[in-house]
Design a protein around this motif. Structure first.
Motif, PDB file in Angstrom:
ATOM      1  N   THR A  16       0.848  -1.190   0.000  1.00  0.00           N
ATOM      2  CA  THR A  16       0.000   0.000   0.000  1.00  0.00           C
ATOM      3  C   THR A  16       0.886   1.243   0.000  1.00  0.00           C
ATOM      4  OG1 THR A  16      -0.100   0.023   2.409  1.00  0.00           O
ATOM      5  CG2 THR A  16      -1.880  -1.126   1.260  1.00  0.00           C
ATOM      6  N   PRO A  17       0.408   2.331  -0.573  1.00  0.00           N
ATOM      7  CA  PRO A  17       1.187   3.570  -0.568  1.00  0.00           C
ATOM      8  C   PRO A  17       1.432   4.058   0.857  1.00  0.00           C
ATOM      9  CG  PRO A  17      -0.644   3.719  -2.115  1.00  0.00           C
ATOM     10  CD  PRO A  17      -0.848   2.476  -1.303  1.00  0.00           C
ATOM     11  N   HIS A  18       2.562   4.697   1.054  1.00  0.00           N
ATOM     12  CA  HIS A  18       2.947   5.254   2.349  1.00  0.00           C
ATOM     13  C   HIS A  18       2.754   6.764   2.293  1.00  0.00           C
ATOM     14  CE1 HIS A  18       5.291   6.085   5.937  1.00  0.00           C
ATOM     15  NE2 HIS A  18       5.997   6.949   5.239  1.00  0.00           N
ATOM     16  N   GLN A  19       2.168   7.344   3.326  1.00  0.00           N
ATOM     17  CA  GLN A  19       2.010   8.791   3.371  1.00  0.00           C
ATOM     18  C   GLN A  19       2.927   9.374   4.436  1.00  0.00           C
ATOM     19  OE1 GLN A  19      -2.233   9.519   3.798  1.00  0.00           O
ATOM     20  NE2 GLN A  19      -2.312   9.933   1.618  1.00  0.00           N
ATOM     21  N   THR A  20       3.537  10.503   4.095  1.00  0.00           N
ATOM     22  CA  THR A  20       4.387  11.206   5.043  1.00  0.00           C
ATOM     23  C   THR A  20       4.155  12.701   4.895  1.00  0.00           C
ATOM     24  OG1 THR A  20       6.634  11.401   5.887  1.00  0.00           O
ATOM     25  CG2 THR A  20       6.392  11.325   3.498  1.00  0.00           C
ATOM     26  N   THR A  21       4.145  13.408   6.011  1.00  0.00           N
ATOM     27  CA  THR A  21       3.903  14.843   6.009  1.00  0.00           C
ATOM     28  C   THR A  21       5.210  15.581   6.260  1.00  0.00           C
ATOM     29  OG1 THR A  21       1.650  14.515   6.806  1.00  0.00           O
ATOM     30  CG2 THR A  21       2.581  16.705   7.090  1.00  0.00           C
ATOM     31  N   VAL A  22       5.477  16.591   5.438  1.00  0.00           N
ATOM     32  CA  VAL A  22       6.698  17.379   5.535  1.00  0.00           C
ATOM     33  C   VAL A  22       6.310  18.839   5.741  1.00  0.00           C
ATOM     34  CG1 VAL A  22       8.818  18.066   4.365  1.00  0.00           C
ATOM     35  CG2 VAL A  22       7.892  15.778   4.005  1.00  0.00           C
TER      36      VAL A  22
END
Length: 73
Positions: A56-62
């Motif tokens: 599954t796609p990974h989400q990360t907040t920057v």
């Protein structure tokens, strides 16, 4: 370019040095917040990283991204 909250964007360059790892240029994201208290806006963007070895796609907040680090999708 004039970005607003909720706009779909892409990383204009490879973004690195984050504990989450490298975010390749072209990775798509969505603007979560814009801080306009300084001379130029600073963006918080959630990127969706898709890799062949992940199911599954990974989400990360920057946070702290400038306008030159983003491009329109």
């Amino acid at each position: 370019m004039s970005f607003k909250r909720g706009d779909e964007v892409a990383a204009a360059t490879d973004l690195g040095g984050f504990w989450q790892g490298k975010i390749p240029a072209g990775t798509r994201g969505v603007i979560d917040e814009i801080d306009e208290t300084d001379a130029s806006p600073v963006f918080t963007v959630t990127f969706t990283i898709e890799q062949d070895d992940l199911l599954t796609p990974h989400q990360t907040t920057v946070t702290g991204l400038g306008v030159t680090e983003l491009s329109e999708r």
